[in-house]
Each structure stands twice: as C-alpha cells, then as structure tokens.
Design an enzyme around this catalytic site. Structure first.
Site, short mmCIF file in Angstrom:
data_model
loop_
_atom_site.label_atom_id
_atom_site.label_comp_id
_atom_site.label_asym_id
_atom_site.label_seq_id
_atom_site.Cartn_x
_atom_site.Cartn_y
_atom_site.Cartn_z
N TRP A 24 -3.81 18.05 -12.92
CA TRP A 24 -3.98 17.39 -14.23
C TRP A 24 -4.42 18.40 -15.28
O TRP A 24 -5.25 19.28 -15.01
CB TRP A 24 -5.02 16.28 -14.13
CG TRP A 24 -4.60 15.11 -13.28
CD1 TRP A 24 -3.56 15.06 -12.39
CD2 TRP A 24 -5.22 13.83 -13.23
NE1 TRP A 24 -3.49 13.81 -11.80
CE2 TRP A 24 -4.50 13.04 -12.29
CE3 TRP A 24 -6.31 13.26 -13.88
CZ2 TRP A 24 -4.85 11.72 -11.99
CZ3 TRP A 24 -6.65 11.93 -13.58
CH2 TRP A 24 -5.92 11.17 -12.65
N ASN A 58 -0.78 9.86 -16.19
CA ASN A 58 -1.18 9.21 -14.95
C ASN A 58 -1.48 7.73 -15.19
O ASN A 58 -2.30 7.40 -16.04
CB ASN A 58 -2.44 9.90 -14.40
CG ASN A 58 -2.93 9.24 -13.13
OD1 ASN A 58 -2.23 9.23 -12.12
ND2 ASN A 58 -4.12 8.66 -13.18
N GLU A 59 -0.84 6.88 -14.43
CA GLU A 59 -1.07 5.43 -14.43
C GLU A 59 -1.24 4.83 -15.84
O GLU A 59 -2.30 4.29 -16.18
CB GLU A 59 -2.26 5.09 -13.51
CG GLU A 59 -1.97 5.54 -12.09
CD GLU A 59 -2.99 5.09 -11.04
OE1 GLU A 59 -4.04 4.56 -11.41
OE2 GLU A 59 -2.69 5.28 -9.84
N TRP A 95 -6.49 -2.38 -16.62
CA TRP A 95 -7.78 -2.39 -15.92
C TRP A 95 -8.85 -1.50 -16.56
O TRP A 95 -10.02 -1.73 -16.37
CB TRP A 95 -7.61 -2.06 -14.43
CG TRP A 95 -7.12 -0.68 -14.14
CD1 TRP A 95 -7.88 0.44 -13.99
CD2 TRP A 95 -5.77 -0.28 -13.94
NE1 TRP A 95 -7.07 1.52 -13.74
CE2 TRP A 95 -5.77 1.11 -13.69
CE3 TRP A 95 -4.53 -0.95 -13.95
CZ2 TRP A 95 -4.60 1.84 -13.46
CZ3 TRP A 95 -3.38 -0.23 -13.71
CH2 TRP A 95 -3.43 1.15 -13.48
N TRP A 133 1.94 3.37 -11.61
CA TRP A 133 0.86 2.73 -10.87
C TRP A 133 1.32 2.02 -9.61
O TRP A 133 0.68 2.13 -8.56
CB TRP A 133 0.14 1.79 -11.84
CG TRP A 133 -0.45 0.52 -11.37
CD1 TRP A 133 -1.60 0.38 -10.65
CD2 TRP A 133 0.03 -0.80 -11.61
NE1 TRP A 133 -1.86 -0.95 -10.45
CE2 TRP A 133 -0.88 -1.69 -11.02
CE3 TRP A 133 1.15 -1.31 -12.28
CZ2 TRP A 133 -0.70 -3.08 -11.07
CZ3 TRP A 133 1.32 -2.67 -12.34
CH2 TRP A 133 0.39 -3.55 -11.72
N TYR A 190 -1.73 2.14 -3.08
CA TYR A 190 -2.99 1.94 -2.34
C TYR A 190 -3.03 0.48 -1.90
O TYR A 190 -2.58 -0.39 -2.64
CB TYR A 190 -4.19 2.22 -3.24
CG TYR A 190 -4.27 3.64 -3.75
CD1 TYR A 190 -4.76 4.66 -2.94
CD2 TYR A 190 -3.83 3.96 -5.04
CE1 TYR A 190 -4.83 5.97 -3.41
CE2 TYR A 190 -3.90 5.27 -5.51
CZ TYR A 190 -4.40 6.27 -4.69
OH TYR A 190 -4.47 7.56 -5.15
N GLU A 196 0.89 9.32 -5.13
CA GLU A 196 -0.53 9.19 -4.73
C GLU A 196 -0.62 8.17 -3.61
O GLU A 196 -0.02 7.09 -3.72
CB GLU A 196 -1.41 8.67 -5.88
CG GLU A 196 -1.81 9.67 -6.92
CD GLU A 196 -2.84 9.10 -7.90
OE1 GLU A 196 -3.54 8.12 -7.55
OE2 GLU A 196 -2.92 9.64 -9.02
N TRP A 198 -3.63 11.86 -2.15
CA TRP A 198 -4.77 11.91 -3.08
C TRP A 198 -6.03 12.20 -2.27
O TRP A 198 -6.31 11.43 -1.36
CB TRP A 198 -4.91 10.59 -3.81
CG TRP A 198 -6.03 10.64 -4.79
CD1 TRP A 198 -7.32 10.22 -4.59
CD2 TRP A 198 -5.98 11.15 -6.13
NE1 TRP A 198 -8.07 10.44 -5.71
CE2 TRP A 198 -7.26 11.00 -6.67
CE3 TRP A 198 -4.96 11.72 -6.91
CZ2 TRP A 198 -7.59 11.41 -7.97
CZ3 TRP A 198 -5.27 12.12 -8.20
CH2 TRP A 198 -6.58 11.95 -8.72
#
Ligand SMILES: *[C@@H]1O[C@H](CO)[C@@H](O)[C@H](O)[C@H]1NC(C)=O
Ligand SMILES: *[C@@H]1O[C@H](CO)[C@@H](O)[C@H](O)[C@H]1NC(C)=O
Length: 381
Positions: free
Chosen positions: A94, A189-190, A217, A252, A291, A322, A352
């Site tokens: 990143w 990212n996301e 979120w 995501w 995840y 990830e 990750w």
C-alpha cells in the site's frame, strides 16, 4: 558514382541488419513484463499464476516519502527475500492509504507533490528496483477507502483529483514505466467501505439498493458513481503514461463483480466508463477479497472459495487478493486456501498479510510452488 552505389547498398544491408536486430530485441522486450491474455496472466509468453502475499505496510501510512523509506526499505527487502525463498512471486504493497502522509496537499485540498522533501518519487521507484533483485512483482495499492477528508476530496471533486493525477500519479507511472517488477496498480482497497447504501439509480452500476448489507462499513461518504469515476480517471492516467501497465481494484467481495446471481458487476468496463467517461480507464484484472466473517465461519455464497473463476462470467483474470485464516478462512487451512485458488481457475492468490502469521503463509506458498495445470508459479523476471 560506382563507389557511391557500392557504398549505399552496403549502407542498405547494414540498415536491414540493424532493423532485424532491433526487431529481435523488441520481441522479448514486449514480452518481458506481465500482461493479460483472456483470463490468464502471461510472462514471456507463458501462463503464470501470481502466488504471493500482502505486505500492506511496515508503518501504516508512513512508509514512503518524507524520509520514511530508510526505515521501510530494509524491512520490505527482508520480506521480498523470504517470499522468494518460499517460492512466491508477487507482493501487494500500500502506498498512500487514505492520504495519511503522502501525497502532499495544499490547504484547499489540492495535491501539489508526493511529499515536501522531494523523496517520494525516488522511494516509489526504489520499491520496484529492490523487488527486482528478488524476482518479485509488486502490486502498488494507491489508496485505502476510509473517511479521511483529504481522500474524500479527491473522490468527490474532479479538480482535486486532477491535481493528484498531474502532480503525482502521472509522474509516478512515467518513472516506473515498463519496469519488470511492476505487477500492476491497485487503485483503491475495498472501495465499498465508504459507499452509500440505499442509493436508487436507474443505472444499475450506481444503484446500491441490493447491497445494503455490507457496504458503507467505515461510514457512508460517496456514491458508487463518484468512486467509479475516481477509479476510471486514475486508470486512464496510468495508461496514458504507461500503456502496458495493468490496473485493478481491491474488491471487497465476489458479489459486486458479477452480473450473475442477481448481482451487478460494478467494475465492468461499461460501469467505469459511464462514471468517468474515459475510454482507457478500465481494469485489466479483478482482484477480490474473501473472509468468512459470516455466522458459523461460512464464506458468503458469492465467495471465491465457494466457486471457480468461470462461474463469475468474467472475461479477465481474477486474483484472490486477500484471505486469511486469522480473519475467517471458512474452516480451511492456509495450505487449502492457496491450493483452492490454484485449482479453481483463479490467476493468483495473495494472503493477508506477511506481518501477521507470515511463516504460515510462506509455508503455504511453498506448498503450492510446484503445482502445474494453471500456470507457472515460478517467474523469472
Ligand atoms: C506464444 O505461445 C503461443 C501458445 O503457446 C504460441 O502459439 C506462440 O507461437 C508463442 N509466441 C511466441 C512469440 O513465442
Ligand atoms: C516457469 O518455470 C520454469 C521452471 O522453474 C522456469 O524455467 C521458467 O523460466 C518459468 N517461466 C517463467 C515465465 O518465468
């Protein structure tokens, strides 16, 4: 005259051989960087699988520019070395996060430079030069979706975004143009973490009424349309500086990158172009996270670990960008997650992340390093 004729045909022959030599030199050159062909990555005309991991940061937000790189570099270099020893090829790193330190902004929210010490650009290039020593491809994740004012300004205001593009992004992309260790750019990212829920829009690309569970979120800050414009403009800018560079986004979940299962692929070319208007500002491959942060440690029904790559109906490679047993591996081990990605048609797998449970991830990378049937895992840059 005679002498002249002899002389000029001699020149002609030399010209021809020079052109042939040039052509011979150009063919391997054109191939000696990562590219995409259909749903696979190619390197030197061979299919390759991008096995590796995230090392998202050493010091969150304080790794590049301002003099930070002297601390960062030896620590990243150590991880490049360990990843290579394990048999991996790719590391996701990143860069700006949510504009924690770099880039440099003026007090109106416009970007003026990478940093105030003139070090940022050189640090960015040294990241790739260092990776090349260990045969590692770097995926540079420019931003992380969070609700910080400086980043939000760039997403909401195109004049501010253009200042970043002109003063930082294009110079960065020009500096590392064609670099053999440049795996690609991951714009953000996301992004879903700061997108508004309940947005009704006649264009399905920008409508989020079907995504109320999950998105926004971090706090709801921008529309999908603004976010896709942010991605479209930066992708187009990178490609104007370095047409062969690959671009992705750290998506995501599977559900926002497919038109199947009653979902909408928000990252397809037509959505990005509708948002930002730039023809070249599309993705070259999909990078999606997974995840099992659902009840009973189950992966979501659209998770990559519940599917094979062709199920999503996409015409570009998909990397599992990830995943981690620590944050929900659906009951699978790290070895099983890497094996799953390789044997289900995906084009890469990045766990990750190496600063947490690194040895377990490196062992899994070693576990799959000689797998065949879905591309070379060993890549000689
Ligand atoms: C690249 O690979 C394809 C398929 O394996 C082959 O047909 C082609 O000749 C190769 N091209 C070069 C330049 O080696
Ligand atoms: C694929 O792996 C083989 C064996 O390790 C290696 O010789 C070859 O160079 C690799 N291909 C690429 C594109 O790096």
């Amino acid at each position: 005259m005679a002498t002249l004729t002899v002389h000029s045909s001699y020149t002609l022959v030399s010209m021809k051989s020079i052109i042939l030599l040039l052509l011979a030199a150009l063919i391997p050159l054109a191939d000696s960087r990562l590219s995409v062909s259909g749903t696979k990555f190619k390197f030197n005309n061979e299919t390759v699988f991008l096995s590796g991991a995230n090392l998202a940061w050493i010091n969150y937000g304080y790794d590049f520019g301002f003099g930070y790189w002297t601390n960062t570099k030896p620590k990243i270099e150590e991880q490049f070395k360990l990843l290579k020893q394990a048999g991996g090829s790719t590391m996701r790193v990143w860069i700006h996060f949510e504009a924690v330190s770099s880039p440099l902004f003026d007090n109106r929210g416009f970007v003026t430079a990478g940093d105030d010490k003139g070090k940022f650009m050189g640090d960015f290039k040294d990241l790739f030069d260092t990776a090349l020593k260990y045969n590692i491809l770097v995926i540079a994740t420019l931003w992380n979706a969070d609700s910080k004012a400086r980043l939000l300004g760039l997403i909401r205001n195109t004049a501010k975004l253009q200042s970043y593009i002109d003063n930082v992004l294009k110079p960065m992309a020009t500096l590392v143009k064609g670099h053999r260790a440049l795996g690609g750019y991951d714009i953000i990212n996301e992004p879903e973490g700061i997108i508004y829920r309940n947005t009704v829009n006649s264009n399905k690309c920008f409508d989020t009424t079907n995504l109320n569970f999950g998105i926004g979120w971090h706090t709801q800050q921008v529309t999908y349309e603004q976010m896709l414009r942010f991605i479209n403009w930066q992708s187009a800018a990178i490609k104007s500086a370095d047409p062969g560079a690959l671009v992705t986004v750290g998506i995501w979940e599977g559900r926002v990158m497919t038109d199947k299962y009653n979902m909408v692929n928000h990252y397809k070319d037509s959505c990005l172009k509708a948002a930002g208007g730039k023809e070249k500002g599309v993705l070259d491959f999909y990078s999606v996270h997974s995840y099992s942060n659902f009840p009973n440690n189950q992966f979501d029904v659209t998770s990559v670990f519940k599917h094979s790559a062709p199920d999503y109906g996409l015409d570009k490679p998909i990397v599992v960008g990830e995943f981690a047993v620590k944050y929900g591996g659906g009951g699978m081990t790290t070895n099983e997650l890497f094996s799953y990605a390789y044997t289900h048609g995906y084009a890469g797998a990045w766990s990750w992340q190496l600063s947490e449970n690194g040895p377990e991830q490196l062992a899994a990378i070693t576990h799959i390093k000689d797998f065949t049937g879905n591309g070379n895992i060993t890549i000689h840059l």
